[in-house]
Scaffold this active site. Structure first.
Site, short mmCIF file in Angstrom:
data_model
loop_
_atom_site.label_atom_id
_atom_site.label_comp_id
_atom_site.label_asym_id
_atom_site.label_seq_id
_atom_site.Cartn_x
_atom_site.Cartn_y
_atom_site.Cartn_z
N GLY A 67 -85.69 76.85 -74.89
CA GLY A 67 -85.12 76.70 -76.21
C GLY A 67 -83.60 77.48 -76.15
N ARG A 85 -86.57 65.94 -81.31
CA ARG A 85 -88.01 65.57 -80.77
C ARG A 85 -88.25 64.21 -81.14
NH1 ARG A 85 -90.91 71.39 -80.13
NH2 ARG A 85 -90.38 71.77 -77.97
N GLY A 144 -92.13 75.75 -71.92
CA GLY A 144 -93.28 76.12 -71.33
C GLY A 144 -93.64 75.09 -70.31
#
Ligand code: AMP
Length: 394
Positions: A354, A34, A377
């Site tokens: 994930g 990330r 999500g």
């Protein structure tokens, strides 16, 4: 929605919301994906002579102030080493000292605010907190796709204080472009592979995808709710009796729309939820008492592979079995391999969630996949056809 190339950042103080919620073990970052993915936007802003104030969250602190375990300190350190530039970490995200640091920040410099979730107002979408954050800069950029489905202060509410100076960062832009491609202009045949444990977590994705795809493959634990809906026996397999109607509805939509709906024909069952349990392959419609389905069988792998091989667009979300256990990982890995292969041959592949990303990484085929979503999500909600507050706010 404006993107970075439409803005001028020279001499501006840019408040940049990043997705930096990385996994940590004993204070050490175990996967920096990330942070790495946030670099293009940070670099773009620095190259365009902005002062960059980064806002981010890490984990789920109480929201009652500083907690060392959730400090962004390791993230700031790591970002510093990746950029080869100083990254100053503020002590909080609201105090006078932080305001002074933001005030003094010059073009080309980076200030990272402490975890925005140290403040209770953040996740409640407090306007007061959003206004406080907004006071630090004169431009807002949101690059945190993974939190756009939340109407939090730093991800959505803050945008109203920058009516003419709000932009999507490069990562967010990339996500939206690819998701729109999937939903609006997919090359056909378009196949969705939806797996994972439960129907309940993906009801609307299943429904929305049934309206859009040519082939819908359902695997993983959620398949057994469909099997029950069809009158099969599922033994001890995970299933949701209260979602049988939903399963029927999804299959009805597929029928109406002439969508090929594919369930596993055979299943690898085990006599316990354990890698070392006894196992055998049985027809999915006839799982005996005392056994539970933990992976798709060889015939299903072949069937699904054929569908995937004949597709031009593939969306894959969720594993096809309990792939965390080696003895039940075959289905997920084999289908993953085929998705990789046909992407090499020019198909467009999108992977999200994930667990499917973990499978793709385990196979070493991440570079073959056309688009890997950074938001679990958020991707799901986008695919459900929902409006995401963070995107709407821009
Ligand atoms: P999700 O977060 O809904 O995508 O679900 C991912 C989880 O589903 C993984 O942890 C898998 O182990 C689990 N899963 C996949 N297939 C099965 C199955 N047949 N039985 C139980 N759990 C499963």
């Amino acid at each position: 929605m404006k993107i970075l190339t439409e803005g001028s950042f020279d001499g501006k103080k840019v408040l940049l919301r990043c997705e930096l919620n990385v996994p940590l073990k004993d204070g050490v970052i175990t996967d920096d994906t990330r942070i790495v993915e946030s670099l293009p936007t940070i670099k773009y802003l620095l190259e365009h002579n902005a002062a960059v104030i980064i806002m981010a969250h890490l984990g789920r602190p109480e929201g009652t102030g500083y907690e060392e375990a959730f400090s962004l300190a390791p993230v700031a350190e790591h970002l510093k080493s990746l950029l080869g530039r100083e990254v100053t970490l503020a002590g909080d995200c609201f105090g006078d000292k932080t305001a002074a640091q933001a005030e003094a920040l010059r073009s080309g410099e980076i200030l990272m605010l402490e975890n925005v979730r140290f403040v209770k107002g953040e996740t409640k979408g407090s306007e007061e907190f959003a206004e406080k954050l907004a006071s630090y800069g004169n431009v807002y950029v949101n690059d945190a796709f993974g939190t756009t489905h939340r109407a939090h202060s730093s991800t959505a509410i803050i945008a109203k204080f920058f009516p003419n100076d709000k932009y999507a960062g490069k990562l967010l832009e990339h996500e939206i472009v690819n998701l729109e491609k999937l939903l609006k202009t997919p090359a056909r045949p378009f196949t969705a592979i939806i797996g994972g444990s439960k129907v309940s977590s993906k009801i609307d994705v299943l429904k929305n995808m049934a309206e859009k795809v040519d082939n819908l493959i359902v695997g993983g634990g959620m398949a057994y709710t469909f099997i029950k809906a069809l009158g099969g026996t599922v033994g001890n397999s995970i299933h949701e009796d209260d979602k049988i109607d939903i399963a029927r509805e999804v299959m009805e939509v597929c029928k109406e729309k002439n969508v090929v709906f594919a369930l596993p024909e055979d299943t690898v069952v085990a006599d316990a939820f354990d890698n070392e349990a006894n196992r055998k392959t049985v027809p999915t419609m006839e799982i005996p008492d005392g056994w539970e389905g933990l992976d798709i069988g060889a015939a299903s792998i072949e069937k699904f592979k054929n569908i995937v091989r004949n597709s031009k667009t593939i969306l894959w979300n969720g594993p096809l079995g309990v792939f965390e256990m080696d003895n039940f990982a075959t289905g997920t890995l084999e289908i993953g391999k085929t998705v990789g292969e046909i992407s090499q041959q020019g198909a467009f592949s999108a992977v999200g969630g994930g667990d499917s990303i973990a499978a793709v990484k385990k196979l070493g085929i991440a570079s073959q996949i056309s688009y890997i979503s950074t938001g679990g999500g958020a991707m799901i909600e986008y695919l459900e056809g929902k409006t995401l507050p963070g995107i709407a706010a821009l």
